[in-house]
Design an enzyme around this catalytic site. Structure first.
Site, mmCIF file in Angstrom:
data_model
loop_
_atom_site.group_PDB
_atom_site.id
_atom_site.type_symbol
_atom_site.label_atom_id
_atom_site.label_comp_id
_atom_site.label_asym_id
_atom_site.label_seq_id
_atom_site.Cartn_x
_atom_site.Cartn_y
_atom_site.Cartn_z
ATOM 1 N N ASP A 160 -10.130 -0.051 6.799
ATOM 2 C CA ASP A 160 -10.312 0.976 7.793
ATOM 3 C C ASP A 160 -11.064 0.541 9.050
ATOM 4 O O ASP A 160 -11.953 -0.348 9.029
ATOM 5 C CB ASP A 160 -11.461 1.789 6.848
ATOM 6 N N ARG A 195 -5.567 1.080 -4.947
ATOM 7 C CA ARG A 195 -4.643 0.679 -3.875
ATOM 8 C C ARG A 195 -4.442 -0.827 -3.718
ATOM 9 O O ARG A 195 -5.824 -1.630 -4.136
ATOM 10 C CB ARG A 195 -5.071 1.217 -2.509
ATOM 11 N N ARG A 244 0.840 -1.214 -0.071
ATOM 12 C CA ARG A 244 0.187 -0.275 -0.122
ATOM 13 C C ARG A 244 0.968 1.306 0.019
ATOM 14 O O ARG A 244 1.779 1.376 0.787
ATOM 15 C CB ARG A 244 -0.970 -0.029 1.306
ATOM 16 N N ASP A 287 -6.831 -1.465 1.558
ATOM 17 C CA ASP A 287 -7.105 -0.403 2.167
ATOM 18 C C ASP A 287 -8.015 -1.274 3.652
ATOM 19 O O ASP A 287 -8.916 -1.897 3.311
ATOM 20 C CB ASP A 287 -8.148 0.665 1.551
#
Length: 302
Positions: free
Chosen positions: A226, A221, A212, A224
């Site tokens: 989160d 990307r 990343r 990811d």
């Protein structure tokens, strides 16, 4: 010293990690060397000759290695603390030394080390009951499905994290107006004893290991991850720092976050500008966002 003469020592464990204040350190990585001393009685194991009565140093080495590999921190002080927190689940007193022999120093030097000496009574939040967290994962470069599989496995390998549920895989349109491939997304529910800043470090470490980079906001990307919501017995955790806001302030705007979450926890309520609303109601308001479940190879599409 605790007065307990016995100890188990693991010295010179060398593992490549992505820790440091500079971007190139996180991107390129370097070797870290760790020494761990566990103060613990070996009398029971000596009497029974049974590995079940001692601390398995092979398991210890793997757990420490995964903390180094699967997290990313600016400071080796934080890394040392994370290792000590894990070791305090095994014994009451631990010493941890983290060496950074390739530290970015322009002068000639032999080594850089940080040493922490911790007792279980000092551990604080690490002794708290596990929190439940929802994480949203996405990728659209390389082989996204394989990358997401590897990321979930990396989360579950961490000694302080257990993946308790994983959603289906979804195909979603890219967010933010940048021309790029569709994403593959999924969500996971985990149990963890990590403080939220260390959980973020784990997520960022797995992102870095997957290649990343962060040149373009909302751009393509490899991975990811989160942090969307973290809940303890005291309720939902709230955080507002330069690197982390909890609960995630834009989760209610994103179908790719909410649809996998609703699959795992349909009774969830989500914070919105109008207050907390049932997740199904929030998803219904996002009907214009394209998201499609990807059938698994074992489950033909109906």
């Amino acid at each position: 010293m605790s007065g307990q003469p016995d100890r188990i020592e693991l010295r010179g464990l060398t593992v490549r990690g992505n820790h440091g204040v500079f971007d190139f350190e996180k991107r390129e990585g370097q070797d870290f060397v760790v020494d761990v001393v566990l103060h613990t009685s070996t009398a029971a194991a000596a009497g029974t000759d049974d590995i079940a009565d001692t601390i398995h140093y092979g398991d210890l080495a793997e757990a420490v290695a995964h903390i180094i590999e699967d997290t990313t921190f600016d400071l080796i002080e934080t890394l040392a603390e994370a290792i000590a927190d894990h070791c305090l689940t095994l014994t009451d007193h631990v010493e941890v030394v983290v060496h950074k022999p390739s530290a970015p120093i322009e002068r000639t030097f032999a080594d850089v080390t940080v040493t922490v000496d911790r007792h279980r009574a000092d551990a604080g939040p690490a002794e708290a009951p596990a929190a439940v967290a929802y994480l949203s994962l996405g990728a659209n470069l390389g082989d996204p499905a394989a990358t997401l599989d590897d990321a979930v496995a990396a989360l579950d390998r961490h000694p302080a994290i257990t993946v308790v549920a994983r959603s289906s895989l979804y195909r979603t349109a890219p967010w933010g107006g940048v021309e790029q491939n569709d994403f593959r997304n999924l969500g996971v529910l985990i149990e963890t004893t990590l403080p939220v800043d260390q959980l973020l470090g784990v997520a960022q470490g797995i992102e870095v290991a997957a290649g990343r980079t962060r040149e373009l906001r909302w751009g393509p990307r490899t991975l990811d991850i989160d942090l969307i919501s973290v809940t303890t017995e005291a309720g939902e955790v709230r955080a507002a720092t330069p690197t982390l806001t909890l609960p995630h302030p834009r989760a209610h705007e994103r179908a790719f976050v909410l649809v996998p979450w609703a699959e795992l926890a349909p009774e969830t309520t989500v914070a919105t500008a109008s207050g907390r609303l049932p997740i199904a109601e929030v998803i219904a308001a996002l009907a214009d966002q394209e998201i499609t479940r990807v059938p698994s190879p074992q489950t033909p599409e109906i």
